[in-house]
Design a protein around this motif. Structure first.
Motif, PDB file in Angstrom:
ATOM      1  N   THR A   2       9.437  17.512 -12.126  1.00  7.90           N
ATOM      2  CA  THR A   2       8.911  17.950 -13.424  1.00  7.90           C
ATOM      3  C   THR A   2       9.137  16.936 -14.542  1.00  7.90           C
ATOM      4  OG1 THR A   2      10.998  19.059 -13.944  1.00  7.90           O
ATOM      5  CG2 THR A   2       9.298  20.367 -12.809  1.00  7.90           C
TER       6      THR A   2
ATOM      7  N   GLN B  97       5.455  22.742 -11.738  1.00 12.58           N
ATOM      8  CA  GLN B  97       5.002  21.718 -12.677  1.00 12.58           C
ATOM      9  C   GLN B  97       4.163  22.330 -13.793  1.00 12.58           C
ATOM     10  OE1 GLN B  97       3.059  19.218  -9.762  1.00 12.58           O
ATOM     11  NE2 GLN B  97       4.696  17.688  -9.824  1.00 12.58           N
ATOM     12  N   THR B  98       3.278  23.240 -13.444  1.00 15.73           N
ATOM     13  CA  THR B  98       2.428  23.871 -14.453  1.00 15.73           C
ATOM     14  C   THR B  98       3.250  24.723 -15.406  1.00 15.73           C
ATOM     15  OG1 THR B  98       0.566  23.938 -12.902  1.00 15.73           O
ATOM     16  CG2 THR B  98       0.461  25.405 -14.808  1.00 15.73           C
TER      17      THR B  98
ATOM     18  N   LYS C  58       5.089  22.556 -17.892  1.00 17.36           N
ATOM     19  CA  LYS C  58       4.206  22.026 -18.941  1.00 17.36           C
ATOM     20  C   LYS C  58       3.870  23.107 -19.969  1.00 17.36           C
ATOM     21  CE  LYS C  58       2.073  18.474 -16.009  1.00 17.36           C
ATOM     22  NZ  LYS C  58       0.835  18.046 -15.319  1.00 17.36           N
ATOM     23  N   ARG C  59       3.636  24.324 -19.509  1.00 19.96           N
ATOM     24  CA  ARG C  59       3.325  25.409 -20.444  1.00 19.96           C
ATOM     25  C   ARG C  59       4.511  25.712 -21.346  1.00 19.96           C
ATOM     26  NH1 ARG C  59      -0.088  29.923 -16.847  1.00 19.96           N
ATOM     27  NH2 ARG C  59      -1.856  28.546 -16.312  1.00 19.96           N
TER      28      ARG C  59
ATOM     29  N   GLN D  96       6.880  23.608 -22.209  1.00 21.76           N
ATOM     30  CA  GLN D  96       7.058  22.495 -23.139  1.00 21.76           C
ATOM     31  C   GLN D  96       6.180  22.639 -24.367  1.00 21.76           C
ATOM     32  OE1 GLN D  96       6.475  19.316 -20.169  1.00 21.76           O
ATOM     33  NE2 GLN D  96       8.408  18.427 -20.830  1.00 21.76           N
ATOM     34  N   HIS D  97       4.978  23.158 -24.190  1.00 23.93           N
ATOM     35  CA  HIS D  97       4.064  23.335 -25.321  1.00 23.93           C
ATOM     36  C   HIS D  97       4.528  24.434 -26.268  1.00 23.93           C
ATOM     37  CE1 HIS D  97       0.671  21.446 -22.732  1.00 23.93           C
ATOM     38  NE2 HIS D  97       1.243  20.539 -23.482  1.00 23.93           N
TER      39      HIS D  97
END
Length: 371
Positions: free
Chosen positions: A207, A259-260, A263-264, A266-267
């Protein structure tokens, strides 16, 4: 011959200084600070080198001096970047003006000409030839282009300059650009390798988040800001029924889900928030300098970001959700103490049906004291 030997002797001192600067450059390259700060220090050091060089010059006449300052300016711009190059150039020009003499303006013009040629090499020649031997030889020629300002010298001095100084200066610039360039390139490669090794030791390869060891170091350094009802919050979550996702869709799909999700999440975080993967499907978010109310909002935002939209992998929609436990501290609680408290809250979220955030009692008590 006597002039040649004298000139060579005078040049040996700044060459030795430049080699020393290259090794200092290598040491600073391992300095864990911002690149801009590092380059600023390097620019000052190379600028100091120009001062040393100008204090051991070849004097042709009153105020007419020649040395290796242009080599230092050219190398700084070519290899250290615009910040270090500009600092070196400014220090060199100011020093030359302070020395004074009728050649001061010509000396400054020569350094500026060198700077321009080094910029041209950096963006044109290096882009095409890389850092090959031929490219470094071209750099030496470019740095030597400043000798053309010698045509502005008075006739008698100009003759001596082009007859006795220019040939040696051209050879020294080419040889030094090649030799010192190779040394700088080697140090840059070592720095890149060290950075890669450091990142590999500090981050999770799947990640690119911090790993557990790095997270502990970061959390222990975090300080609260002393504001009323503001401290740090640790959010501990995992993926609901992740084993089922792996069994149904395969481990490769499971990795893509992680991984997805990362990323979500982190936003949803603020600048300065810390996000790490502990291992498997377990993650930690640390919110520094945050109020309990804001922490609740961030935690729910993260949960919703995961469950509101299915994750598409090879045309298949995978429904995923997370359960999260949260703990708050306005004191000096250790990482292990915070994680243990958040882990208890996470179990409560699981027992309550998953896909939810559970806050431990510290959100009401306002503090979790250190163990």
């Amino acid at each position: 011959m006597a002039i040649f030997l004298t000139t060579l002797t005078v040049f040996l001192q700044p060459i030795a200084l430049t080699i020393s600067l290259v090794y200092v450059y290598g040491a600073l390259g391992r300095w864990r600070n911002s690149e801009q700060s590092r380059n600023l220090v390097l620019g000052v050091l190379f600028g100091f080198g120009t001062i040393i060089s100008m204090n051991a010059p070849i004097t042709l006449a009153d105020g007419m001096i020649f040395d290796l300052r242009n080599l230092l300016v050219g190398l700084a711009i070519a290899f250290l970047g615009p910040v270090a190059g500009l600092v070196t150039l400014v220090i060199g020009c100011v020093t030359r003006l302070l020395i004074g003499g009728q050649g001061a303006a010509i000396g400054v013009a020569a350094m500026c000409a060198t700077a321009g040629m080094a910029v041209l090499w950096h963006y044109a020649v290096r882009h095409r030839l890389g850092t090959s031997n031929a490219s470094l030889i071209v750099l030496g020629v470019f740095i030597s282009a400043h000798v053309l300002v010698g045509v502005l010298l008075p006739a008698p001095i100009r003759d001596v300059f082009f007859r006795d100084i220019v040939p040696l200066l051209l050879v020294i610039n080419i040889v030094c650009s090649w030799a010192l360039g190779r040394m700088i390139i080697r140090e840059q490669l070592l720095r890149t390798e060290l950075t890669d090794l450091r990142e590999a030791a500090e981050t999770d390869p799947l990640t690119n988040l911090l790993n557990r060891r790095s997270l502990v170091e970061v959390v222990e350094r975090l300080q609260t800001n002393g504001a009323a009802r503001e401290g740090k919050v640790l959010l501990y979550f995992d993926v609901d029924r992740f084993k089922s996702i792996n069994d149904t869709h395969g481990h490769l799909a499971g990795d893509q889900v992680l991984q997805t999700i990362s990323k979500r999440i982190q936003h949803c975080l603020r600048p300065g928030d810390v996000f790490a993967r502990l291992g498997g499907d377990e993650f930690v978010v640390v919110l520094p300098k945050v109020s309990p109310g804001t922490a609740r909002i961030v935690a729910e935002r993260c949960r919703n970001a995961v469950c509101d939209t299915p994750i598409l992998i090879e045309g298949k929609a995978i429904d995923a959700s997370i359960s999260m436990g949260a703990t708050y501290s306005d004191g000096t609680a250790t990482f292990d103490r915070l994680l243990s408290a958040a882990d208890g809250a996470l179990y409560e979220a699981k027992d309550a049906g998953r896909n939810r955030v559970s806050l431990d009692q510290s959100f009401e008590a306002g503090n979790l004291s250190a163990a």
